[in-house]
Design a protein around this motif. Structure first.
Motif, PDB file in Angstrom:
ATOM      1  N   THR A  27       0.833  -1.203   0.000  1.00 45.56           N
ATOM      2  CA  THR A  27       0.000   0.000   0.000  1.00 45.56           C
ATOM      3  C   THR A  27       0.867   1.252   0.000  1.00 45.56           C
ATOM      4  O   THR A  27       0.510   2.253  -0.638  1.00 45.56           O
ATOM      5  N   ALA A  28       2.003   1.197   0.677  1.00 45.96           N
ATOM      6  CA  ALA A  28       2.926   2.331   0.644  1.00 45.96           C
ATOM      7  C   ALA A  28       3.433   2.565  -0.772  1.00 45.96           C
ATOM      8  O   ALA A  28       3.526   3.724  -1.232  1.00 45.96           O
ATOM      9  N   VAL A  31       0.574   4.280  -2.586  1.00 45.51           N
ATOM     10  CA  VAL A  31       0.354   5.648  -2.112  1.00 45.51           C
ATOM     11  C   VAL A  31       1.457   6.578  -2.607  1.00 45.51           C
ATOM     12  O   VAL A  31       1.191   7.732  -2.997  1.00 45.51           O
ATOM     13  N   GLN A  33       3.005   6.372  -5.240  1.00 53.66           N
ATOM     14  CA  GLN A  33       2.944   6.449  -6.703  1.00 53.66           C
ATOM     15  C   GLN A  33       4.267   6.061  -7.359  1.00 53.66           C
ATOM     16  O   GLN A  33       4.855   6.802  -8.137  1.00 53.66           O
ATOM     17  N   SER A  96      -2.679  -0.286   7.737  1.00 53.86           N
ATOM     18  CA  SER A  96      -3.239   0.962   7.220  1.00 53.86           C
ATOM     19  C   SER A  96      -3.108   2.091   8.238  1.00 53.86           C
ATOM     20  O   SER A  96      -2.808   3.238   7.884  1.00 53.86           O
ATOM     21  N   SER A 100      -0.958   5.512   7.757  1.00 50.30           N
ATOM     22  CA  SER A 100      -1.539   6.848   7.907  1.00 50.30           C
ATOM     23  C   SER A 100      -0.702   7.721   8.837  1.00 50.30           C
ATOM     24  O   SER A 100      -0.647   8.941   8.682  1.00 50.30           O
ATOM     25  N   THR A 107      -3.871  10.749   3.973  1.00 48.42           N
ATOM     26  CA  THR A 107      -3.420   9.774   2.976  1.00 48.42           C
ATOM     27  C   THR A 107      -4.580   8.851   2.621  1.00 48.42           C
ATOM     28  O   THR A 107      -5.286   8.370   3.504  1.00 48.42           O
ATOM     29  N   ASN A 108      -4.765   8.579   1.331  1.00 46.08           N
ATOM     30  CA  ASN A 108      -5.935   7.763   0.934  1.00 46.08           C
ATOM     31  C   ASN A 108      -5.732   6.278   1.155  1.00 46.08           C
ATOM     32  O   ASN A 108      -6.666   5.482   1.032  1.00 46.08           O
ATOM     33  N   LEU A 109      -4.500   5.849   1.484  1.00 46.73           N
ATOM     34  CA  LEU A 109      -4.189   4.464   1.865  1.00 46.73           C
ATOM     35  C   LEU A 109      -4.417   3.458   0.746  1.00 46.73           C
ATOM     36  O   LEU A 109      -4.529   2.264   0.987  1.00 46.73           O
ATOM     37  N   ALA A 110      -4.477   3.918  -0.485  1.00 48.14           N
ATOM     38  CA  ALA A 110      -4.533   3.049  -1.670  1.00 48.14           C
ATOM     39  C   ALA A 110      -5.618   1.987  -1.584  1.00 48.14           C
ATOM     40  O   ALA A 110      -5.340   0.786  -1.655  1.00 48.14           O
ATOM     41  N   PRO A 184      -7.652  -0.510   4.388  1.00 48.36           N
ATOM     42  CA  PRO A 184      -7.984   0.808   3.836  1.00 48.36           C
ATOM     43  C   PRO A 184      -9.471   1.138   3.918  1.00 48.36           C
ATOM     44  O   PRO A 184      -9.843   2.296   4.136  1.00 48.36           O
ATOM     45  N   ASN A 188     -10.684   4.406   5.866  1.00 45.36           N
ATOM     46  CA  ASN A 188     -11.376   5.418   5.052  1.00 45.36           C
ATOM     47  C   ASN A 188     -12.884   5.428   5.270  1.00 45.36           C
ATOM     48  O   ASN A 188     -13.592   6.256   4.708  1.00 45.36           O
TER      49      ASN A 188
END
Length: 226
Positions: A27-28, A31, A33, A96, A100, A107-110, A184, A188
């Motif tokens: 996930t990192a 996030v 990208q 998650s 965060s 952070t949207n946490l993917a 996530p 979220n």
């Protein structure tokens, strides 16, 4: 703590650490990208590492869909199945939560979500991706040569996940794992499409198990005729 309790706790600790490490890293990567190739490589490397680290302790499930299949095959009992799934989901939320904190609030946490409203496509793709993954796991772990299966498992499964992510992430997020989606979603507070990433992997796993039994049965018939 006596030796019996330690023995019971070891697999759960292994599942927690492995699931946490896997989900935190992948996930990192999403996030931050790192790109589709970078995310795929992150899946390959971290999953290979945790499988070789923990496969002799817990079986290296890190995925409720995998635990379900091994429970159906009676390789783990019902108590262990429930404990495995619970600890995997707890590790998912903790991963998650930790992400965060380390990357900052907001952070949207993917989360794994269908791209561009491709709900039906994502559902069937998750079935297919999980089917491929569980086929690889089943045929390797059930090999008669345990030395070879243990040696191949990490790199084979890690490579399969990386391929699935590279192919499927732009459409469905390529979860293949209810725990990957759970953390996530909890952080979220968004469970709109969560059902896809629970039902589809379970269906994919059951189809893989059916295929495994079918192929195994045919091989046994051939061996009996030989």
């Amino acid at each position: 703590m006596d030796n019996e309790k330690k023995k019971l706790l070891k697999p759960l600790i292994a599942e927690f650490i492995g699931t946490f490490a896997f989900l935190y890293v992948v996930t990192a990567a999403a996030v931050l990208q790192t790109g589709l190739l970078g995310i795929s490589i992150a899946h390959l490397v971290i999953f290979t590492v945790i499988v070789y680290s923990f496969q002799t302790i817990s079986g290296a499930h890190f995925n409720p869909a995998v635990s379900l299949i091994f429970w159906i095959r009676k390789q783990i009992n019902t108590k262990s199945f429930v404990e495995y799934v619970a600890i995997q989901l707890i590790a998912s939320v903790f991963a998650s939560f930790t992400l965060s904190i380390t990357l900052g609030k907001g952070t949207n946490l993917a989360p794994t979500l269908p791209a561009n409203g491709m709900v039906q496509e994502s559902f069937f793709l998750e079935i297919l991706l999980t089917f491929i993954l569980l086929c690889v796991i089943l045929f390797i772990t059930q090999s008669h040569n345990k030395r070879i299966s243990r040696g191949l498992l990490g790199i084979a499964v890690g490579s399969t996940i990386a391929f699935d992510v590279f192919f499927g992430a732009p459409i469905s997020g390529a979860s293949m794992n209810p725990a990957r989606t759970f953390g996530p979603a909890v952080m979220n507070l968004n469970f709109e499409y969560f059902y896809i990433y629970v039902i589809a992997p379970l269906i994919g796993g059951l189809l893989a198990l059916s295929t495994f039994y079918l192929v195994k049965e045919k091989n046994q018939l051939k061996n009996n005729r030989a």
